[in-house]
Design a protein around this motif. Sequence first.
Motif, mmCIF file in Angstrom:
data_model
loop_
_atom_site.group_PDB
_atom_site.id
_atom_site.type_symbol
_atom_site.label_atom_id
_atom_site.label_comp_id
_atom_site.label_asym_id
_atom_site.label_seq_id
_atom_site.Cartn_x
_atom_site.Cartn_y
_atom_site.Cartn_z
ATOM 1 N N ILE A 4 26.684 -23.613 62.112
ATOM 2 C CA ILE A 4 25.606 -23.905 61.167
ATOM 3 C C ILE A 4 25.557 -25.413 60.962
ATOM 4 O O ILE A 4 26.565 -26.032 60.586
ATOM 5 N N GLU A 5 24.387 -25.998 61.228
ATOM 6 C CA GLU A 5 24.267 -27.452 61.197
ATOM 7 C C GLU A 5 23.387 -27.956 60.056
ATOM 8 O O GLU A 5 23.134 -29.150 59.966
ATOM 9 N N ASN A 6 22.975 -27.038 59.215
ATOM 10 C CA ASN A 6 22.161 -27.434 58.075
ATOM 11 C C ASN A 6 22.393 -26.430 56.943
ATOM 12 O O ASN A 6 22.411 -25.212 57.175
ATOM 13 N N ILE A 7 22.551 -26.930 55.747
ATOM 14 C CA ILE A 7 22.814 -26.062 54.594
ATOM 15 C C ILE A 7 21.720 -25.007 54.426
ATOM 16 O O ILE A 7 21.983 -23.874 54.023
ATOM 17 N N ASP A 8 20.492 -25.376 54.762
ATOM 18 C CA ASP A 8 19.363 -24.457 54.586
ATOM 19 C C ASP A 8 19.440 -23.250 55.519
ATOM 20 O O ASP A 8 18.708 -22.267 55.320
ATOM 21 N N GLN A 9 20.295 -23.314 56.536
ATOM 22 C CA GLN A 9 20.468 -22.181 57.451
ATOM 23 C C GLN A 9 21.250 -21.039 56.800
ATOM 24 O O GLN A 9 21.248 -19.924 57.316
ATOM 25 N N ILE A 10 21.928 -21.322 55.680
ATOM 26 C CA ILE A 10 22.724 -20.290 55.012
ATOM 27 C C ILE A 10 21.808 -19.495 54.093
ATOM 28 O O ILE A 10 21.426 -19.955 53.014
ATOM 29 N N LEU A 89 30.692 -24.937 59.753
ATOM 30 C CA LEU A 89 29.606 -25.689 59.140
ATOM 31 C C LEU A 89 29.777 -27.156 59.544
ATOM 32 O O LEU A 89 30.760 -27.791 59.160
ATOM 33 N N CYS A 90 28.861 -27.665 60.336
ATOM 34 C CA CYS A 90 28.884 -29.077 60.723
ATOM 35 C C CYS A 90 27.738 -29.752 59.968
ATOM 36 O O CYS A 90 26.593 -29.772 60.423
ATOM 37 N N ILE A 91 28.058 -30.255 58.790
ATOM 38 C CA ILE A 91 27.045 -30.694 57.833
ATOM 39 C C ILE A 91 26.672 -32.163 58.048
ATOM 40 O O ILE A 91 27.560 -33.023 58.145
ATOM 41 N N PRO A 92 25.383 -32.475 58.103
ATOM 42 C CA PRO A 92 24.971 -33.881 58.180
ATOM 43 C C PRO A 92 25.424 -34.620 56.922
ATOM 44 O O PRO A 92 25.124 -34.187 55.808
ATOM 45 N N PHE A 93 26.168 -35.697 57.119
ATOM 46 C CA PHE A 93 26.653 -36.458 55.968
ATOM 47 C C PHE A 93 25.757 -37.668 55.762
ATOM 48 O O PHE A 93 25.601 -38.510 56.645
ATOM 49 N N ASN A 94 25.150 -37.760 54.580
ATOM 50 C CA ASN A 94 24.264 -38.867 54.259
ATOM 51 C C ASN A 94 24.466 -39.259 52.796
ATOM 52 O O ASN A 94 25.313 -38.694 52.089
ATOM 53 N N MET A 95 23.704 -40.214 52.338
ATOM 54 C CA MET A 95 23.869 -40.720 50.972
ATOM 55 C C MET A 95 23.568 -39.641 49.928
ATOM 56 O O MET A 95 24.199 -39.587 48.873
ATOM 57 N N GLU A 96 22.604 -38.778 50.229
ATOM 58 C CA GLU A 96 22.268 -37.687 49.312
ATOM 59 C C GLU A 96 23.441 -36.723 49.155
ATOM 60 O O GLU A 96 23.790 -36.307 48.045
ATOM 61 N N PHE A 97 24.068 -36.390 50.282
ATOM 62 C CA PHE A 97 25.218 -35.483 50.230
ATOM 63 C C PHE A 97 26.376 -36.156 49.499
ATOM 64 O O PHE A 97 27.090 -35.518 48.716
ATOM 65 N N ALA A 98 26.568 -37.447 49.760
ATOM 66 C CA ALA A 98 27.673 -38.186 49.132
ATOM 67 C C ALA A 98 27.531 -38.259 47.618
ATOM 68 O O ALA A 98 28.510 -38.472 46.899
ATOM 69 N N ALA A 99 26.299 -38.096 47.109
ATOM 70 C CA ALA A 99 26.041 -38.220 45.674
ATOM 71 C C ALA A 99 26.332 -36.938 44.895
ATOM 72 O O ALA A 99 26.292 -36.929 43.662
ATOM 73 N N ILE A 100 26.625 -35.834 45.588
ATOM 74 C CA ILE A 100 26.914 -34.562 44.908
ATOM 75 C C ILE A 100 28.246 -34.683 44.170
ATOM 76 O O ILE A 100 29.262 -35.075 44.758
ATOM 77 N N THR A 101 28.263 -34.346 42.890
ATOM 78 C CA THR A 101 29.517 -34.422 42.130
ATOM 79 C C THR A 101 30.482 -33.348 42.613
ATOM 80 O O THR A 101 30.071 -32.320 43.174
ATOM 81 N N ALA A 102 31.763 -33.593 42.381
ATOM 82 C CA ALA A 102 32.779 -32.648 42.827
ATOM 83 C C ALA A 102 32.569 -31.271 42.209
ATOM 84 O O ALA A 102 32.682 -30.241 42.888
ATOM 85 N N HIS A 103 32.237 -31.227 40.895
ATOM 86 C CA HIS A 103 32.029 -29.935 40.232
ATOM 87 C C HIS A 103 30.840 -29.190 40.840
ATOM 88 O O HIS A 103 30.921 -27.988 41.120
ATOM 89 N N ASP A 104 29.742 -29.894 41.051
ATOM 90 C CA ASP A 104 28.559 -29.253 41.645
ATOM 91 C C ASP A 104 28.842 -28.780 43.064
ATOM 92 O O ASP A 104 28.337 -27.729 43.494
ATOM 93 N N PHE A 105 29.614 -29.547 43.782
ATOM 94 C CA PHE A 105 29.979 -29.164 45.150
ATOM 95 C C PHE A 105 30.754 -27.847 45.144
ATOM 96 O O PHE A 105 30.485 -26.948 45.938
ATOM 97 N N ILE A 106 31.693 -27.738 44.217
ATOM 98 C CA ILE A 106 32.491 -26.506 44.137
ATOM 99 C C ILE A 106 31.619 -25.315 43.738
ATOM 100 O O ILE A 106 31.610 -24.283 44.411
ATOM 101 N N GLU A 107 30.897 -25.467 42.621
ATOM 102 C CA GLU A 107 30.164 -24.316 42.078
ATOM 103 C C GLU A 107 28.918 -23.977 42.894
ATOM 104 O O GLU A 107 28.734 -22.824 43.314
#
Length: 314
Positions: A4-10, A89-107
């Motif tokens: 899976i190469e994009n979160i939207d594929q899930i 999951l091979c996720i594209p890493f960009n500035m938008e992804f980097a801005a996700i807080t740790a809590h939001d990433f987990i939940e």
Amino acid sequence: MELIENIDQINSPFKNAVITIGNFDGVHKGHQSLFQQVIEKAKQINGTSVAMTFDPHPLKALGISGPPLITRRDQKLELIEQCGIDVLLCIPFNMEFAAITAHDFIENFLVNKIGMKAIIIGADYSFGKDRLGNVDLLKTEEDNLGFKTIVSPWINNTDSDLERISSTRIREIVSQGNVDQAMKYLGRHYQIRGKVIKGRERGGSQLGFPTANIKLHDELCPKLGVYAVTVETTKGNFWGVANIGFSPTFGDHIFTIEVHILDFNHDIYDTRIRVNMVARLRDEQKFANIHELSEQIKKDIETAKDILEKNGHS
């Protein structure tokens, strides 16, 4: 393995997902152990084994000069698949992804999107905006979000109970030319990949040893010198001798990777080959003339044959 190469594929959470997260550069023995723990835990809870990695490397995405990669994307995906993971999951890493807080990433991402029931990571793994997420944060969220955090122990080099296997150490070993040692960390020979291109066409005509000239695909290049190698081609697998450097005898100061493939007579121009670095034979050196160089190549071939035979290569 499902890639899976994009979160939207899930479209829906995976069943009882057990996940590990990392760059996994090199897919070394430590990574391999982590994947096996994920697979075993998934079996225990009748779940799905999941690995998450990123492309490009987060440091590069953030504009920071990162280390040379041990394994480029294509090889990394192949090696993870060979470990038996269900979903990568091979996720594209960009500035938008980097801005996700740790809590939001987990939940929002790990639990709600992926369906995480367990996460297996190393003790020093960090994630989320400003890398504020860690094992402690995961453990505080366990009961509320319904998952288990498992800390995986470090895997040490087989020759030392003190030296932890790491991508950083492997880069040092390869850069120093100690490719025979890399096997102890990777569980396989360090491999370079590239396309066979037109060279200076003097290997066969002037030296009597035709060579495949490689346009290097990898970022991490072993120390200059001569190596015993095995070569994977579209025509099969063969033994060989590789020279990495500037061919000082010819004095044209052009960097090349040239591989003389033993007992080989095929046209492989414009095809990709894989060169497994088994052992370093010697430094590159300047010879008085082509005849002396040719005689040394004969000796290199015999030395390489002895090494490859002792290493059990057929």
